[in-house]
Each structure stands twice: as C-alpha cells, then as structure tokens.
Design a protein around this motif. Sequence first.
Motif, PDB file in Angstrom:
ATOM      1  N   PHE A  85      41.282  18.112  39.410  1.00  0.00           N
ATOM      2  CA  PHE A  85      40.514  18.390  38.189  1.00  0.00           C
ATOM      3  C   PHE A  85      41.011  19.628  37.430  1.00  0.00           C
ATOM      4  O   PHE A  85      40.412  20.024  36.421  1.00  0.00           O
ATOM      5  CB  PHE A  85      39.029  18.596  38.527  1.00  0.00           C
ATOM      6  CG  PHE A  85      38.373  17.426  39.204  1.00  0.00           C
ATOM      7  CD1 PHE A  85      38.451  16.150  38.675  1.00  0.00           C
ATOM      8  CD2 PHE A  85      37.663  17.606  40.385  1.00  0.00           C
ATOM      9  CE1 PHE A  85      37.838  15.067  39.299  1.00  0.00           C
ATOM     10  CE2 PHE A  85      37.045  16.547  41.019  1.00  0.00           C
ATOM     11  CZ  PHE A  85      37.132  15.264  40.482  1.00  0.00           C
ATOM     12  N   ASP A  86      42.086  20.243  37.878  1.00  0.00           N
ATOM     13  CA  ASP A  86      42.469  21.562  37.380  1.00  0.00           C
ATOM     14  C   ASP A  86      42.806  21.618  35.891  1.00  0.00           C
ATOM     15  O   ASP A  86      42.635  22.665  35.259  1.00  0.00           O
ATOM     16  CB  ASP A  86      43.660  22.111  38.180  1.00  0.00           C
ATOM     17  CG  ASP A  86      43.239  22.699  39.513  1.00  0.00           C
ATOM     18  OD1 ASP A  86      42.043  22.593  39.859  1.00  0.00           O
ATOM     19  OD2 ASP A  86      44.112  23.251  40.216  1.00  0.00           O
ATOM     20  N   LYS A  87      43.295  20.539  35.314  1.00  0.00           N
ATOM     21  CA  LYS A  87      43.677  20.550  33.899  1.00  0.00           C
ATOM     22  C   LYS A  87      42.511  20.209  32.964  1.00  0.00           C
ATOM     23  O   LYS A  87      42.669  20.275  31.741  1.00  0.00           O
ATOM     24  CB  LYS A  87      44.820  19.559  33.658  1.00  0.00           C
ATOM     25  CG  LYS A  87      46.058  19.805  34.505  1.00  0.00           C
ATOM     26  CD  LYS A  87      46.689  21.155  34.218  1.00  0.00           C
ATOM     27  CE  LYS A  87      47.976  21.322  35.028  1.00  0.00           C
ATOM     28  NZ  LYS A  87      48.611  22.629  34.782  1.00  0.00           N
ATOM     29  N   LEU A  88      41.361  19.897  33.527  1.00  0.00           N
ATOM     30  CA  LEU A  88      40.222  19.446  32.723  1.00  0.00           C
ATOM     31  C   LEU A  88      39.370  20.637  32.290  1.00  0.00           C
ATOM     32  O   LEU A  88      38.167  20.714  32.551  1.00  0.00           O
ATOM     33  CB  LEU A  88      39.387  18.435  33.516  1.00  0.00           C
ATOM     34  CG  LEU A  88      40.148  17.201  34.016  1.00  0.00           C
ATOM     35  CD1 LEU A  88      39.202  16.269  34.776  1.00  0.00           C
ATOM     36  CD2 LEU A  88      40.806  16.462  32.862  1.00  0.00           C
ATOM     37  N   THR A  89      39.986  21.543  31.585  1.00  0.00           N
ATOM     38  CA  THR A  89      39.303  22.793  31.234  1.00  0.00           C
ATOM     39  C   THR A  89      38.263  22.630  30.130  1.00  0.00           C
ATOM     40  O   THR A  89      37.478  23.543  29.884  1.00  0.00           O
ATOM     41  CB  THR A  89      40.332  23.848  30.808  1.00  0.00           C
ATOM     42  OG1 THR A  89      41.149  23.308  29.760  1.00  0.00           O
ATOM     43  CG2 THR A  89      41.235  24.227  31.978  1.00  0.00           C
ATOM     44  N   SER A  90      38.233  21.450  29.479  1.00  0.00           N
ATOM     45  CA  SER A  90      37.204  21.178  28.462  1.00  0.00           C
ATOM     46  C   SER A  90      36.041  20.367  29.021  1.00  0.00           C
ATOM     47  O   SER A  90      35.073  20.105  28.306  1.00  0.00           O
ATOM     48  CB  SER A  90      37.816  20.415  27.279  1.00  0.00           C
ATOM     49  OG  SER A  90      38.824  21.163  26.636  1.00  0.00           O
ATOM     50  N   LEU A  91      36.108  19.990  30.286  1.00  0.00           N
ATOM     51  CA  LEU A  91      35.107  19.105  30.873  1.00  0.00           C
ATOM     52  C   LEU A  91      33.740  19.782  30.949  1.00  0.00           C
ATOM     53  O   LEU A  91      33.617  20.900  31.433  1.00  0.00           O
ATOM     54  CB  LEU A  91      35.551  18.683  32.279  1.00  0.00           C
ATOM     55  CG  LEU A  91      34.911  17.422  32.845  1.00  0.00           C
ATOM     56  CD1 LEU A  91      35.388  16.192  32.082  1.00  0.00           C
ATOM     57  CD2 LEU A  91      35.247  17.269  34.335  1.00  0.00           C
ATOM     58  N   THR A  92      32.725  19.069  30.458  1.00  0.00           N
ATOM     59  CA  THR A  92      31.353  19.575  30.539  1.00  0.00           C
ATOM     60  C   THR A  92      30.486  18.765  31.492  1.00  0.00           C
ATOM     61  O   THR A  92      29.451  19.248  31.942  1.00  0.00           O
ATOM     62  CB  THR A  92      30.679  19.578  29.151  1.00  0.00           C
ATOM     63  OG1 THR A  92      30.630  18.241  28.630  1.00  0.00           O
ATOM     64  CG2 THR A  92      31.452  20.467  28.176  1.00  0.00           C
ATOM     65  N   TYR A  93      30.905  17.523  31.807  1.00  0.00           N
ATOM     66  CA  TYR A  93      30.086  16.613  32.611  1.00  0.00           C
ATOM     67  C   TYR A  93      30.959  15.951  33.674  1.00  0.00           C
ATOM     68  O   TYR A  93      31.946  15.290  33.345  1.00  0.00           O
ATOM     69  CB  TYR A  93      29.473  15.547  31.696  1.00  0.00           C
ATOM     70  CG  TYR A  93      28.722  14.418  32.379  1.00  0.00           C
ATOM     71  CD1 TYR A  93      27.337  14.471  32.521  1.00  0.00           C
ATOM     72  CD2 TYR A  93      29.387  13.307  32.855  1.00  0.00           C
ATOM     73  CE1 TYR A  93      26.649  13.438  33.132  1.00  0.00           C
ATOM     74  CE2 TYR A  93      28.709  12.265  33.476  1.00  0.00           C
ATOM     75  CZ  TYR A  93      27.336  12.336  33.605  1.00  0.00           C
ATOM     76  OH  TYR A  93      26.659  11.307  34.213  1.00  0.00           O
ATOM     77  N   LEU A  94      30.596  16.139  34.941  1.00  0.00           N
ATOM     78  CA  LEU A  94      31.300  15.500  36.052  1.00  0.00           C
ATOM     79  C   LEU A  94      30.272  14.922  37.003  1.00  0.00           C
ATOM     80  O   LEU A  94      29.435  15.647  37.554  1.00  0.00           O
ATOM     81  CB  LEU A  94      32.180  16.507  36.793  1.00  0.00           C
ATOM     82  CG  LEU A  94      32.913  15.979  38.037  1.00  0.00           C
ATOM     83  CD1 LEU A  94      33.841  14.822  37.684  1.00  0.00           C
ATOM     84  CD2 LEU A  94      33.696  17.106  38.709  1.00  0.00           C
TER      85      LEU A  94
END
Length: 208
Positions: A85-94
């Motif tokens: 998940f390291d490149k998902l710096t814009s992720l708000t919902y997981l």
Amino acid sequence: MYFIYNLLFNFEVTKLTILGLDQNQLQSLPSGVFDKLAQLTYLYLQSNKLQSLPSGVFDKLTKLTQLPLHTNQLKSLHSLPHGVFDKLTSLTYLNLEANKLQSLPHGVFDKLTSLTLLHLGANKLQSLPHGVFDKLTSLTYLHLGANKLQSLPHGVFDKLTSLTYLHLGANKLQSLPHGVFDKLTKLTTLVLYTNQLKYVPVPSHDKV
C-alpha cells in the motif's frame, strides 16, 4: 481473470477514474494489471476470492482514494506483501473486512497518511504489531470488531488524535492497557461489547 487482464492491457483505458471489479470470482491479480490506470481514484475489488495481492500491484495508483478489499480470502502475511500500500498516499478509505487475516505485517499502513477510514473487522487477528497505526494521524474511523484479539499493545492508539469512532467489540479482550484511550480526545463512539473484560477502563486524570 484473463478477460479482465486483456481488457486492461489491450484497450485504451488510461482515462479511467473508477473501476468496479467487485462481486466476481477473482482469485488473483496479474502483476502490473493496473499500471496504465494512473488516473484511477476508485478501485472496487470486494466480494471476490482473492487470496493474495502481488507485490507492487497498486504502485501506479497514486491518485487512488477508495480501495474496498472486503469479503475476500486474504489470510497470511504473504497475502499483503511488504509495501503493497506504500504508493497510495492519497488513499482515504481502506476496507479489509471479512477476510481471513491472522496478522498484519509491520509497517503495512505507514505510508497511508491521508487515510480516514480503516475497516479490519471480521478477520482472525489475534494481536496487533506495535506502532501499526502510528502514522495514521488523519484516521477518524477504525473498526477492529469480530476478531480474536486477546490483548492490545501499550500506546497502540496514542497517535490517532483525530479518531472519532473505535470498534473493538466481539473480541477476546480480558483487560486493557492503562491509559489506552487517553489520547483519543475526539472519540465519540467506543464499542467494547462481547469481550471478556472484568472492569470498565477509566481515563487517567492527567488526560491531555
């Protein structure tokens, strides 16, 4: 799976912002399957039969904000490879609810500094790594219910100063570390039902 692979590799899909692959029979994802989808913001993968994720499968999705992965068959440390998940710096919902996760890799969420909702309920987690949530300072919602947690590490929630909702119900907690909720000054909902607690945790008098 091959139809999806061919679709994403052989057609002009670079402008896609939403991709729904949920409620299929996917057991695996080919490496690089999403590499052309740099504009993607929503990726729906829930309700499949995914047993693992390839290393680097999300690396090109730096604009992704929503990633539902619930109701799959992710199970072991190998199901979530290092840095997945390291490149998902814009992720708000997981959402990883209703998988079969028995443990979490150290640092698995460390780069998700924009995350506001994390759902880990209905897995088989028996423990949590120290510091597993320390980088999630924007998190407002954390669901850990319906696991097999027997204890919590000291300070496990100390960095979650934006948290408003915490679900720890339906676990096997017999006790809680002293002051475990003291730093959660914005918390409005705390769920602890169906554990094995023998006392009600009381906040410390020096709460800040």
